[in-house]
Structures are given as C-alpha cells and as structure tokens.
Design an enzyme around this catalytic site. Structure first.
Site, PDB file in Angstrom:
ATOM      1  N   TRP A 193       0.887  -1.202  -0.153  1.00 19.82           N
ATOM      2  CA  TRP A 193       0.123   0.034   0.020  1.00 19.82           C
ATOM      3  C   TRP A 193       0.983   1.323   0.166  1.00 19.82           C
ATOM      4  O   TRP A 193       1.814   1.324   0.702  1.00 19.82           O
ATOM      5  CB  TRP A 193      -1.013  -0.060   1.220  1.00 19.82           C
ATOM      6  CG  TRP A 193      -1.800   1.291   1.431  1.00 19.82           C
ATOM      7  CD1 TRP A 193      -2.861   1.619   0.550  1.00 19.82           C
ATOM      8  CD2 TRP A 193      -1.371   2.383   2.192  1.00 19.82           C
ATOM      9  NE1 TRP A 193      -3.248   2.845   0.959  1.00 19.82           N
ATOM     10  CE2 TRP A 193      -2.484   3.652   1.883  1.00 19.82           C
ATOM     11  CE3 TRP A 193      -0.299   2.816   2.976  1.00 19.82           C
ATOM     12  CZ2 TRP A 193      -2.337   4.563   2.344  1.00 19.82           C
ATOM     13  CZ3 TRP A 193      -0.385   4.039   3.805  1.00 19.82           C
ATOM     14  CH2 TRP A 193      -1.487   5.100   3.412  1.00 19.82           C
ATOM     15  N   ASP A 204     -13.974   1.763  -5.339  1.00 22.23           N
ATOM     16  CA  ASP A 204     -12.826   1.241  -4.364  1.00 22.23           C
ATOM     17  C   ASP A 204     -13.154  -0.231  -3.981  1.00 22.23           C
ATOM     18  O   ASP A 204     -14.367  -0.821  -4.061  1.00 22.23           O
ATOM     19  CB  ASP A 204     -13.143   2.372  -3.145  1.00 22.23           C
ATOM     20  CG  ASP A 204     -11.810   2.450  -2.547  1.00 22.23           C
ATOM     21  OD1 ASP A 204     -10.778   1.844  -2.999  1.00 22.23           O
ATOM     22  OD2 ASP A 204     -11.657   3.623  -1.712  1.00 22.23           O
ATOM     23  N   ARG A 207     -10.044  -3.307   7.747  1.00 22.74           N
ATOM     24  CA  ARG A 207     -10.683  -1.833   7.665  1.00 22.74           C
ATOM     25  C   ARG A 207     -12.288  -1.897   8.404  1.00 22.74           C
ATOM     26  O   ARG A 207     -12.848  -1.338   7.791  1.00 22.74           O
ATOM     27  CB  ARG A 207     -10.585  -1.294   6.312  1.00 22.74           C
ATOM     28  CG  ARG A 207     -10.378   0.317   6.354  1.00 22.74           C
ATOM     29  CD  ARG A 207     -10.659   1.110   5.019  1.00 22.74           C
ATOM     30  NE  ARG A 207     -10.417   2.270   5.269  1.00 22.74           N
ATOM     31  CZ  ARG A 207     -10.826   3.383   4.269  1.00 22.74           C
ATOM     32  NH1 ARG A 207     -11.913   3.064   3.309  1.00 22.74           N
ATOM     33  NH2 ARG A 207     -10.686   4.432   4.688  1.00 22.74           N
ATOM     34  N   ASP A 259      -2.651   5.482  -3.257  1.00 20.98           N
ATOM     35  CA  ASP A 259      -3.093   6.327  -2.267  1.00 20.98           C
ATOM     36  C   ASP A 259      -1.826   7.323  -1.852  1.00 20.98           C
ATOM     37  O   ASP A 259      -2.165   8.340  -1.223  1.00 20.98           O
ATOM     38  CB  ASP A 259      -3.446   5.831  -0.948  1.00 20.98           C
ATOM     39  CG  ASP A 259      -4.949   5.176  -0.939  1.00 20.98           C
ATOM     40  OD1 ASP A 259      -5.558   5.568  -2.100  1.00 20.98           O
ATOM     41  OD2 ASP A 259      -5.426   4.709  -0.230  1.00 20.98           O
TER      42      ASP A 259
END
Ligand code: DGJ
Length: 744
Positions: free
Chosen positions: A200, A479, A444, A549
């Site tokens: 990530w 997403d 998450r 991101d």
C-alpha cells in the site's frame, strides 16, 4: 499477419512483420511441442530442423524410444504425470482420483479476427482484418474432455494473446485444479525477470532479478491482484535496456488471484506460465460444461522495455478499454478525499466545487463518507443512501447544484463491502465471505460481500441503480479496501468451495457490465486502496485506475514509472495534493506536483479553498496547460528516459503520433551543489524535423535532440554576473519542456 499450417508435418507458424511463434504435433504422442517464439523469421514449409533430441537418463513415454521423454521436449501446454516433471500448465482430478491427463491433438481452425471470451474481459478487434485466431483442439479420451488452446496474432502489433478452454464431454464431473492461460518453454535461461512489486502507498516498484535454476514467481492469493504484485512479468536479456534489446512481456487480463511463474530446469530451459492461481483453486466441471481461462497477452519486443510498454499502451488504450470514454479527453477532476476525509457537508463540498470551477476543473468527485452514518471507516458500507445531515438535499440535490455550477459530478462507492452496523448486514448476515464456525477476520472494519452469488450482485446493483437513476452522475470511483479471508461461500456446494475466488471476480465483472449497460456514459475509475487492483481485467470496464494512495510527487515518480511498464498514461489516475504530503509529510513545490500528475489522468485532491491567491493562479495555469496538452499526453508515445529507481534525476516524455510535438518532464529529487553539466538525450522525435523548445526559445533538429540531448543546466554565457542573484531550485525541482515543429 498469417497463420500457416503444414497439414502434413502438423506444424503451425503464426507470424506478422515482428514476431514468429511456432509449434508442432508430436508424431507418436500427439501432444504439442513448442519450437520457437521470438523475432519474426521467414516462413519455411517445415521447421522440423528445429527439433532437438538428446538421449538423457529419463523416463520415456514409449518403450524402446529413448527420446520420448516430455521432460526434454519443449512443451506447448504441459501436463503432469507422463514424463514431464516440471510444473504443468494444467491439472485435473477425475472421478477415480487420478491427476493424469493426456490431451492429444485432434484438429485446428483459423478464425478471422478475435472471438470474445464469455464473461471475461479481453482485448478485441474492431475489424476482422486486425487479427487472426488459431484454435487447437486437443482431446483426452479417458477423461472425455476437450481442451481448446487459442492464439490470436494481431496484424500490426507484436502481440500474441492466448487463452484456453476445458470442456467436459463425458458423463462424470471432474475437477480442474490448475488452468494456466499460457505457457512457453524458452530454450535457454539467459534472462532477467522484471516485475512490479509493492505494498500500500508504494505500488508498482520495478524489481529485476537474474533467473536462477528452480522456481521464481509472482502471485496473489488475496482475492485481488493486490498491492504486492501486478499480474505482469517480463523476461529481458541481460543487455536489454529501455530502448534496445529483446524482452518478452506476459500480462494477464484478470483481476483476481493469479500466478506468474518462471521455472528454470536442470537443462536451463525456462518455462513461463501465467493464469489463475492454482493455490486455493478447484473448479468442478460438470458434464457438458466448459471452463474458460482469462487471456494472457504476450508481447515480444526487440526495442527494449520501452518498446514492450508502448505495445501494451496502445493495445490496452484502444483495444481493451471500451465504450464512451475510450477515445475521449478525460475531465480534470477534483476529489475531496484528502481535502476533507469524512468531515464535510454540502456547503463545504459546494465551496470546493465552486473554487474548482473557477480554477478550470471540470468534475467534482465526492469520495467516501456521503452515506449512512459513515463518519469514519468503522461503519455504513452497504447503506448506500445519503446522509441527510451532511447532505440535506441528498445526492440528487447536490448533483443538480454541481451541474448548475457547471461542474460534472462523480461519486465514490465500495460496492463489494459491508459493515456490521448496516441494514444490508442485518438483513443478510450470510452474504459475507466467511467460514462457518470460524471467526471472520476484519480488514478496515468491513467484510466482503459474496459476489459469487447472483442475488448479492443483483441487490447491490439495485442499491446503486437507485442512486444513479435519480441523480446526475457522470463518474464513479469504485473502491475496494480489503482482501479476502476465511474464503467460503454459503452459496456453493462443499466440493465447489475452490471456485469462490474466481466466481467472486466474475461477479465483480458482472456488476460492472450491468452498470455500464444501463449507464454507458458514466466514467469509471477503479481503485483498491490505491493500486491493489490496477490490472488489465478492470481496464476493460474502467478505463482509468487510481494508481496509489500515495500522492507525494517524489513517490509518484516511482509508482507512475513502474505502472507505465504496462499501462497507458490514459489509465493512470494522478492528482496534485496538499503539502506537507499526507503520506510522507514531504513538502514539494506545487509546480512539481503538477509536473508529475500531468503524466496520467490529472486531477486535484486537496482543499483548494485554502490555497493562497498565488497558488490559485498557478492552478489556473496548470488546468489551462493540461487542457491544451491532454490530447498529446493520452494519445502520444510515452518514453521513459531516466529511471527513478536508479537515479536522482528522473525523466520521461510523450511524442505525438505525427512527431510534430512532444512534452518532456524532467525531475531532480534532491538539489546538488556545484553539479555537473547535464544533457538529456530524447527519444522518438523525427531526426529531420526542426523543433522549437518553448522554455528555451531555441530550435534544434530532432537528430541533435536525440543524440546530444537537451542541455539542462542554466546558461550563463555573457551574464556570469547574474549567477549571484539566481533563484535556486531547491529539492524536488522539475521542468517541463515543450517541443513543437517549426520551419526555418
Ligand atoms: C482508499 C482509496 O484509495 C482512497 O482514495 C479513498 O477513496 C479511500 N479509500 C476512502 O475510504
């Protein structure tokens, strides 16, 4: 392009001006032997002279025949258990528990153009003249099964696309446990393997390693292609550079668990395979049913890595991406994620949108947090109805106000997920992917909906449709923020649990397809916590993807450079964000942030209402600039010039197809004192054209720019005194050079 078949010797030669691919049927066993893949060679009636046979200590297929060991014959689609001990391209378990297959050549057919793949994304043709497809049918008589190997060769591209299809023609079901899309046996191992690895916020970092004996692989078992690996690998020769030398690319048009595996055997034969990851995969193939594998796109280039990339770019931009937005200029967007995160209301959103409009932006994207009670990432995914406290006029009202401002409006969804506190979860707790009697892990604070089940996909479609029908929405950011755990579906039989991950991705594709069918003018941008699903499969539905991101300009140099190995600039989501940057806290100049983001889809992701007047003026200039140059950037040829993984200086450029125009980005990560002189040789220009470099007001022939280069250092000839007053660029500086053809 041509596909030539010698029926007598049973040889097949696929070729165009650039590549040749040759294989044959083995006389005794009727299996397929691979003979050659590489640069185009002249066609000959027979290539039998390429057959290599040595008598080696081994097990042989036929008694008394010491050269019938499949281990020592290059295979076309290798099988297990009949003398080849390397990893096979397919595996089956039948009703007596046997894992042996023996698919033998039966027939072939040549099809003009390129057939579509049922329920799977794939590259395509618009005219049958563009490509030709060879289908080889093999039969296993014990299994009562057919296997179709499909090869498409494009006329004007150095591309061969492959896929396979298994058909059960018997009365008993059998299980597919490995179904590679393509396999190639190269006769030597003098290669380095290049692939894109990451995590990530640092996706698509270029990795390069020399092949060694044994297995080296990239893969995903996470349910998505993942941040860790991209479904792409290339084998390059040791002396291959960005612009010269041989390279073979393998790219899988797929978005789920995949495997890219390279095995170098004890005789230095290199076997490359790519397809659905066999780990966790077991597909029950019932009588009369067939199983279609995804497409593997193989590119051969003898013009280095950049040559390979340009082939992928053009193919994926024009013959994988589809629909309304394929050839259109994409709007400059502003996304509120890094501007507000979950903390916004209609007033705030409209104030950003109003300023965005004034500064030249065209589309407002409302990110996460507009629905249910979503005030942080612990709740509400699945409650796809607007939060009236934040948005009293709903999405409909907001979208109308956006239109009134002259802005297009886009909306964030995470359709595949659900949080515990939602109406959706309460009504359908059994719709999540989880294993009975075992605790479901969290990612998450959310669970994955079981998209292998039709009713789940239907339901999510209707929730999204409800919002889309009544509002003016021109863009969706789709997403996906967690990986699969405890994979199990209550919708599948016990002996079909190994089908879940693939069926899940088919469900995702189905939802995309339904939305596109009903709303063909919506622009989709795919996203998975940044670039975890940046793959060709999704580009078929969403022509652009959020690359990472990490919006820091310096980190983005690496991420975008790596991503460009396979994916066109028209697909690379790239934004200018605030400083200090939210991921690495680095402060970079606003010019550099834009100079990096131009080489992608381009947009903004910060609270622009907080910019100073001076910064706003800059942004205005940037949006104007991008509008002028976006045609060139999306349609031109992209060249990587200086590699951020190797150097403090980074550069890339785009040249228009008619070579009359070019844009060059040059970036210096850290400033250096009293530095050397720099010349930057360019690529892809017309050697005989005279170009004016706007920033320097000088003119140069293309040959000079490509062989000598642009002189990058400041020129103090006749003004040495000015040296003391010059402004220093500092760290993270950058320059854009624009070249245009002029006539003397
Ligand atoms: C992850 C995405 O990559 C971000 O851009 C943003 O949309 C967040 N999710 C929202 O939760």
């Amino acid at each position: 392009m041509t596909i030539k078949v010698n029926q007598q010797t049973q040889e097949f030669h696929l070729f165009n001006n650039q590549v040749s691919y040759i294989f044959r049927v083995l006389e005794k066993s009727n299996q397929l032997e691979h003979l050659y893949y590489g640069k185009r060679i002249k066609h000959r009636n027979s290539f039998k002279h390429l057959i290599e046979r040595e008598v080696r200590p081994s097990c042989n297929m036929f008694e008394g025949d010491h050269t019938s060991s499949l281990e020592h014959i290059n295979q076309e689609y290798p099988s297990f258990g009949t003398t080849d001990y390397r990893y096979p391209a397919h595996m089956v378990t039948n009703n007596i528990g046997s894992q042996i297959t023996n698919y033998q050549y039966q027939t072939y057919r040549i099809i003009p153009g390129k057939p579509t793949l049922s329920n799977l994304p794939a590259t395509y043709v618009e005219d049958n003249e563009e490509a030709e497809t060879l289908e080889i049918t093999l039969v296993d008589e014990v299994l009562h099964s057919k296997l179709i190997l499909s090869y498409t060769i494009y006329a004007n591209r150095n591309v061969i696309c492959r896929n396979t299809k298994f058909i059960n023609e018997g009365r008993e079901a059998f299980y597919l446990t490995n179904t590679m899309s393509a396999s190639v046996d190269f006769p030597d191992d003098q290669f380095e393997m290049l692939h894109l690895a990451g995590a990530w916020a640092r996706e698509a970092h270029v990795e390069l390693q020399r092949l060694t004996k044994g297995i080296q692989s990239i893969y995903s078992a996470r349910g998505a292609s993942s941040h860790a690996h991209n479904p792409f690998l290339a084998l390059k020769r040791f002396d291959t550079t960005e612009h010269t030398g041989e390279v073979y690319g393998f790219s899988l048009v797929y978005s789920g668990n995949f495997l890219g595996q390279v095995e170098v055997d004890t005789y230095s034969v290199t076997r490359v395979m790519m397809g659905i990851n066999p780990f966790q995969f077991k597909w029950k193939l019932n009588p009369t049913k067939s199983f279609q594998t995804p497409e593997c796109v193989m590119v051969y280039s003898n013009e280095g890595l950049n040559g390979m990339s340009q082939t992928y770019h053009d193919l994926y931009r024009t013959r994988l991406a589809r629909g309304f937005w394929r050839d259109k200029e994409r709007p400059i967007l502003i996304n509120n994620w890094e501007a507000t995160y979950f903390n916004f209301n209609e007033e705030k959103i409209l104030s950003i949108a109003k300023t965005a409009k004034e500064l030249g932006m065209e589309l407002f994207v409302l990110d996460d947090g507009w629905f249910g009670e979503r005030h942080d990432d612990t709740s509400s995914l699945g409650d796809w109805f607007e939060n009236k406290e934040k948005l009293p006029n709903g999405i409909q009202g907001l979208s109308e106000k956006m239109e009134a401002l002259g802005m297009k409006f886009g909306l964030w969804f995470e359709p595949e997920m659900v949080c515990k506190d939602t109406k959706l979860f309460k009504e359908h707790p059994d719709w999540i992917i989880a294993t009975p009697n075992r605790r479901p892990s969290h990612g998450r604070n959310q669970f994955i909906l079981d998209f292998s089940r039709e009713e789940v996909v239907d339901h999510i479609f209707s929730l999204m449709d409800h919002i889309l029908e009544k509002s003016k929405i021109s863009y969706i950011k789709w997403d996906m923020n967690r990986y699969m755990t405890e994979p199990y579906s209550l919708g599948l039989a016990i002996d079909q649990q190994g089908e879940l991950a693939h069926r899940y991705i088919l469900g995702v594709y189905k939802l995309y397809e339904r939305l596109i069918e009903k709303y063909p003018e919506i622009l989709f941008e795919s996203c998975a916590g940044g670039g975890a699903r940046f793959n060709p499969g999704l580009l078929y539905y969403a022509p652009q993807a959020w690359a990472s991101d990490d919006t820091d300009a310096v980190e983005r140099l690496k991420i975008q450079y790596g991503t460009s190995m396979v994916y066109p600039l028209s697909s690379i989501g790239s934004h200018v964000s605030a400083v200090p940057n939210h991921q690495v806290h680095r402060i970079t100049p606003i010019d550099t942030r834009a100079n990096v983001a131009y080489f992608g889809t381009f947009g903004y992701e910060l609270d622009i209402t907080k910019l100073s007047e001076e910064e706003k003026e800059k942004v205005k200039e940037q949006t104007l600039f991008f509008k002028e140059k976006r045609q060139l950037i999306r349609n031109g040829h992209f060249y990587r010039l200086l590699n951020p993984f190797e150097s403090n200086d980074v550069s890339w450029m785009v040249v228009s197809n008619d070579r009359k125009e070019a844009i060059v980005g040059v970036y210096k990560v850290l400033a250096k004192p009293n530095d050397k002189y720099y010349r930057l040789p360019l690529k892809g220009l017309d050697p005989d054209k005279l170009y004016k470099i706007a920033e320097k007001e000088t003119t140069h022939y293309g040959d000079e720019l490509m062989n000598i280069g642009i002189i990058l250092a400041d020129d103090y000839t006749d003004r040495a005194g000015e040296y003391w007053s010059r402004e220093k660029a500092g760290d993270f500086s950058s320059t854009i050079f624009l070249l245009k053809e002029v006539h003397e």
